[in-house]
Design a protein around this motif. Sequence first.
Motif, short mmCIF file in Angstrom:
data_model
loop_
_atom_site.label_atom_id
_atom_site.label_comp_id
_atom_site.label_asym_id
_atom_site.label_seq_id
_atom_site.Cartn_x
_atom_site.Cartn_y
_atom_site.Cartn_z
N GLU A 1 0.77 -1.05 -0.22
CA GLU A 1 0.15 0.05 -0.04
C GLU A 1 0.90 1.38 -0.10
O GLU A 1 0.40 2.43 -0.69
CB GLU A 1 -0.88 0.09 1.31
CG GLU A 1 -1.88 1.08 1.11
CD GLU A 1 -2.86 0.97 2.41
OE1 GLU A 1 -2.88 2.01 3.14
OE2 GLU A 1 -3.46 -0.01 2.63
N GLN A 2 2.01 1.32 0.83
CA GLN A 2 2.59 2.58 0.80
C GLN A 2 4.10 2.53 0.19
O GLN A 2 4.56 3.74 0.13
CB GLN A 2 3.02 2.62 2.53
CG GLN A 2 1.56 2.88 3.36
CD GLN A 2 1.85 3.20 4.79
OE1 GLN A 2 3.13 3.18 5.38
NE2 GLN A 2 0.79 3.18 5.56
N GLU A 3 4.62 1.67 -0.08
CA GLU A 3 5.78 1.53 -0.67
C GLU A 3 5.93 0.79 -1.86
O GLU A 3 6.65 -0.24 -2.22
CB GLU A 3 6.73 1.03 0.30
CG GLU A 3 7.13 1.84 1.38
CD GLU A 3 8.07 1.47 2.35
OE1 GLU A 3 9.16 1.06 2.03
OE2 GLU A 3 7.66 1.47 3.59
N SER A 4 4.59 0.80 -2.72
CA SER A 4 4.56 -0.13 -4.07
C SER A 4 5.77 0.33 -4.89
O SER A 4 6.06 -0.78 -5.70
CB SER A 4 3.34 0.20 -4.64
OG SER A 4 3.36 1.62 -4.98
N GLN A 5 6.64 1.35 -4.98
CA GLN A 5 7.55 1.32 -5.84
C GLN A 5 8.60 0.46 -5.68
O GLN A 5 9.59 0.34 -6.43
CB GLN A 5 8.38 2.95 -5.79
CG GLN A 5 9.03 3.04 -4.60
CD GLN A 5 8.07 3.63 -3.38
OE1 GLN A 5 6.77 3.54 -3.32
NE2 GLN A 5 8.71 3.93 -2.20
N LEU A 6 8.71 -0.37 -4.45
CA LEU A 6 9.80 -1.15 -4.41
C LEU A 6 9.56 -2.39 -5.40
O LEU A 6 10.48 -3.23 -5.59
CB LEU A 6 9.81 -1.94 -2.93
CG LEU A 6 10.00 -0.86 -1.79
CD1 LEU A 6 9.97 -1.47 -0.54
CD2 LEU A 6 11.53 -0.26 -1.91
N SER B 1 5.74 -1.65 -18.81
CA SER B 1 6.27 -0.25 -18.20
C SER B 1 5.53 -0.06 -16.85
O SER B 1 4.69 -0.59 -16.33
CB SER B 1 5.58 0.77 -19.11
OG SER B 1 4.34 0.98 -19.04
N GLN B 2 6.00 0.93 -16.20
CA GLN B 2 5.80 1.38 -14.92
C GLN B 2 4.30 1.98 -14.85
O GLN B 2 3.49 1.51 -14.00
CB GLN B 2 6.60 2.70 -14.32
CG GLN B 2 6.30 3.01 -12.86
CD GLN B 2 7.30 3.90 -12.35
OE1 GLN B 2 8.32 3.90 -12.98
NE2 GLN B 2 6.56 4.58 -11.45
N GLU B 3 3.93 2.45 -16.00
CA GLU B 3 2.46 2.83 -16.15
C GLU B 3 1.34 1.73 -16.19
O GLU B 3 0.50 1.64 -15.56
CB GLU B 3 2.10 3.73 -17.28
CG GLU B 3 2.84 4.95 -16.87
CD GLU B 3 4.29 5.12 -17.43
OE1 GLU B 3 5.04 4.13 -18.05
OE2 GLU B 3 5.13 6.00 -16.86
N GLU B 4 1.85 0.61 -17.14
CA GLU B 4 1.05 -0.47 -17.34
C GLU B 4 1.05 -1.36 -15.88
O GLU B 4 -0.05 -1.89 -15.65
CB GLU B 4 1.69 -1.45 -18.46
CG GLU B 4 1.64 -0.97 -19.53
CD GLU B 4 2.37 -1.75 -20.74
OE1 GLU B 4 1.78 -1.96 -21.76
OE2 GLU B 4 3.64 -1.98 -20.59
N TYR B 5 2.13 -1.48 -15.34
CA TYR B 5 2.43 -2.09 -14.09
C TYR B 5 1.28 -1.39 -12.95
O TYR B 5 0.57 -2.21 -12.29
CB TYR B 5 3.75 -2.20 -13.50
CG TYR B 5 3.94 -2.78 -12.12
CD1 TYR B 5 4.11 -4.21 -12.05
CD2 TYR B 5 3.90 -2.21 -10.89
CE1 TYR B 5 4.15 -4.96 -10.85
CE2 TYR B 5 4.12 -2.60 -9.62
CZ TYR B 5 4.35 -4.10 -9.85
OH TYR B 5 4.60 -4.64 -8.49
N ILE C 1 -2.36 -2.30 -14.23
CA ILE C 1 -2.72 -3.49 -13.77
C ILE C 1 -3.01 -3.90 -12.19
O ILE C 1 -4.21 -4.56 -12.19
CB ILE C 1 -1.65 -4.46 -14.15
CG1 ILE C 1 -1.43 -4.61 -15.94
CG2 ILE C 1 -1.91 -5.97 -13.93
CD1 ILE C 1 -0.29 -5.21 -16.28
N LEU C 2 -2.10 -3.51 -11.56
CA LEU C 2 -2.42 -3.71 -9.95
C LEU C 2 -3.22 -2.53 -9.47
O LEU C 2 -3.55 -2.59 -8.21
CB LEU C 2 -1.03 -3.86 -9.37
CG LEU C 2 -0.39 -4.98 -9.86
CD1 LEU C 2 0.98 -4.79 -9.33
CD2 LEU C 2 -1.01 -6.23 -9.48
N GLU C 3 -3.77 -1.49 -10.06
CA GLU C 3 -4.53 -0.50 -9.70
C GLU C 3 -3.83 0.27 -8.68
O GLU C 3 -4.52 0.48 -7.63
CB GLU C 3 -5.90 -0.72 -9.27
CG GLU C 3 -6.82 -1.31 -10.53
CD GLU C 3 -7.90 -2.29 -10.21
OE1 GLU C 3 -8.30 -2.39 -9.17
OE2 GLU C 3 -8.68 -2.82 -11.17
N ILE C 4 -2.52 0.62 -8.77
CA ILE C 4 -2.00 1.32 -7.84
C ILE C 4 -2.36 2.68 -7.67
O ILE C 4 -2.35 3.51 -8.80
CB ILE C 4 -0.33 1.00 -8.13
CG1 ILE C 4 0.07 -0.46 -7.89
CG2 ILE C 4 0.41 1.88 -6.77
CD1 ILE C 4 1.54 -0.60 -8.26
#
Length: 146
Positions: free
Chosen positions: A115-120, A131-135, A138-141
């Motif tokens: 939830e808080q550190e999804s960039q990891l 791509s980061q945007e697709e990721y 897909i995961l609805e971050i």
Amino acid sequence: MGQSISNSMKENQKEMQKEMQKKQLELILKQRQTQLAIQFASGKEFFHWYASFYCLIFPFCVIGAIKKKVHFDIIQNPLPVVVLVPLGFVCAYQYDMFYGDKMKRIKLEAERLIEQESQLFYFPKNAKIVSQEEYESILEIKKIGN
């Protein structure tokens, strides 16, 4: 008439796709649950063996220390008793993992990380997998700070 048949076929296809996705998700979740159950059962089995080993080695270490006339004087020869300390930590960790609430604490930490550190969990930029945007889509971050 032909248009209504075409529309109903499209609706049927959409329903079939939804059903297939639902079944696939169900299979994935069942497979995940089975894998976790096997890992957990394996860990419990390992704990039983490790705890048995610890219970077996504990008296031998104490007897060995007494026979060497250490009398628990750590300065002379601590080895027979000091060995028990790291073994005890490993045994306590295993117990907490499989009979305590360590799994709950790990799950809560994993939820917080997602939830808080999804960039990891992003792929490296040159991975060319997604791509980061697709990721994120897909995961609805949800981006923090936006």
